[in-house]
Motif scaffolding. Structure first.
Motif, short mmCIF file in Angstrom:
data_model
loop_
_atom_site.label_atom_id
_atom_site.label_comp_id
_atom_site.label_asym_id
_atom_site.label_seq_id
_atom_site.Cartn_x
_atom_site.Cartn_y
_atom_site.Cartn_z
N VAL A 9 -7.09 -4.11 3.88
CA VAL A 9 -7.31 -2.73 3.47
C VAL A 9 -8.18 -1.97 4.47
N GLU A 10 -9.12 -2.64 5.10
CA GLU A 10 -9.97 -1.99 6.10
C GLU A 10 -9.14 -1.48 7.28
N GLN A 11 -8.15 -2.26 7.69
CA GLN A 11 -7.30 -1.85 8.81
C GLN A 11 -6.46 -0.64 8.44
N VAL A 12 -5.89 -0.64 7.24
CA VAL A 12 -5.09 0.49 6.80
C VAL A 12 -5.96 1.73 6.69
N VAL A 61 -11.12 17.76 3.31
CA VAL A 61 -11.31 16.52 2.56
C VAL A 61 -12.08 16.86 1.29
N THR A 62 -11.53 16.45 0.14
CA THR A 62 -12.16 16.76 -1.15
C THR A 62 -12.79 15.54 -1.80
N SER A 63 -12.37 14.35 -1.39
CA SER A 63 -12.95 13.13 -1.93
C SER A 63 -12.72 11.99 -0.95
N CYS A 64 -13.75 11.17 -0.76
CA CYS A 64 -13.64 10.05 0.17
C CYS A 64 -14.48 8.89 -0.34
N GLU A 65 -13.83 7.84 -0.79
CA GLU A 65 -14.47 6.60 -1.20
C GLU A 65 -13.94 5.52 -0.27
N PRO A 66 -14.68 5.20 0.80
CA PRO A 66 -14.16 4.30 1.83
C PRO A 66 -13.49 3.04 1.28
N PHE A 67 -12.33 2.79 1.84
CA PHE A 67 -11.48 1.63 1.54
C PHE A 67 -10.84 1.69 0.16
N GLN A 126 -5.46 -0.21 -2.17
CA GLN A 126 -5.77 -1.36 -3.01
C GLN A 126 -5.58 -2.65 -2.22
N ALA A 127 -6.68 -3.38 -2.06
CA ALA A 127 -6.57 -4.69 -1.43
C ALA A 127 -5.77 -5.60 -2.38
N ALA A 128 -4.89 -6.38 -1.80
CA ALA A 128 -4.04 -7.27 -2.59
C ALA A 128 -3.82 -8.54 -1.80
N GLU A 129 -3.40 -9.57 -2.50
CA GLU A 129 -3.09 -10.81 -1.80
C GLU A 129 -1.97 -10.52 -0.79
N GLY A 130 -2.20 -10.91 0.43
CA GLY A 130 -1.20 -10.69 1.47
C GLY A 130 -1.22 -9.30 2.08
N GLY A 131 -2.25 -8.51 1.78
CA GLY A 131 -2.30 -7.20 2.42
C GLY A 131 -2.92 -6.11 1.58
N THR A 132 -2.30 -4.94 1.66
CA THR A 132 -2.83 -3.72 1.04
C THR A 132 -1.69 -2.92 0.44
N TRP A 133 -1.93 -2.39 -0.75
CA TRP A 133 -1.04 -1.40 -1.35
C TRP A 133 -1.64 -0.03 -1.10
N LEU A 134 -0.81 0.89 -0.63
CA LEU A 134 -1.22 2.27 -0.45
C LEU A 134 -0.29 3.14 -1.29
#
Length: 131
Positions: free
Chosen positions: A14-17, A58-64, A85-93
């Motif tokens: 998720v950090e990379q995305v 930008v109206t809202s920013c909650e890192p990661f 959303q961090a998930a097993e095997g990667g990230t859901w956006l």
């Protein structure tokens, strides 16, 4: 008004995305943009390859986790939200974009345009993340 919501999985942290999406100094991966002009911490302007400018706030920013902004240009106004959303095997956006045409005759074209723009953005993002 038209709304488009897409949920995609990327096989990376998720950090990379998050870092790729939010880094306004490195946008060469975006095939639709010529450049981004950062005005301050919450305002920036995207310039398309053809020179058309869209202003963002930008109206809202909650890192990661969550990013939201409004956008406006001569043809439309709208908002974008990204849920990371961090998930097993990667990230859901999950991207939700709502756009309102400023000219009545553009209304019928907005849903198709919006879907194409979101697909292009996410395809570009996938290419950048997987290189």
């Amino acid at each position: 008004m038209a709304t488009s919501r897409l949920k995609v999985h990327f096989p990376c942290p998720v950090e990379q995305v998050w870092n790729t999406v939010t880094d306004l100094t490195h946008t060469a991966w975006r095939s639709d943009l010529a450049r981004v002009e950062v005005l301050d911490e919450t305002h920036f302007v995207e310039h398309t390859q053809s020179g058309y400018a869209t202003e963002f706030t930008v109206t809202s920013c909650e890192p990661f986790h969550f990013l939201a902004f409004t956008m406006e240009n001569g043809n439309m106004s709208g908002a974008w939200e990204g849920v990371f959303q961090a998930a097993e095997g990667g990230t859901w956006l999950t991207c939700t974009e709502t756009v309102r045409a400023k000219r009545w005759w553009m209304g019928p074209f907005v849903p198709g345009y919006l879907k194409r723009q979101q697909k292009r953005y996410l395809d570009d993002l996938r290419k950048e993340l997987l290189k």
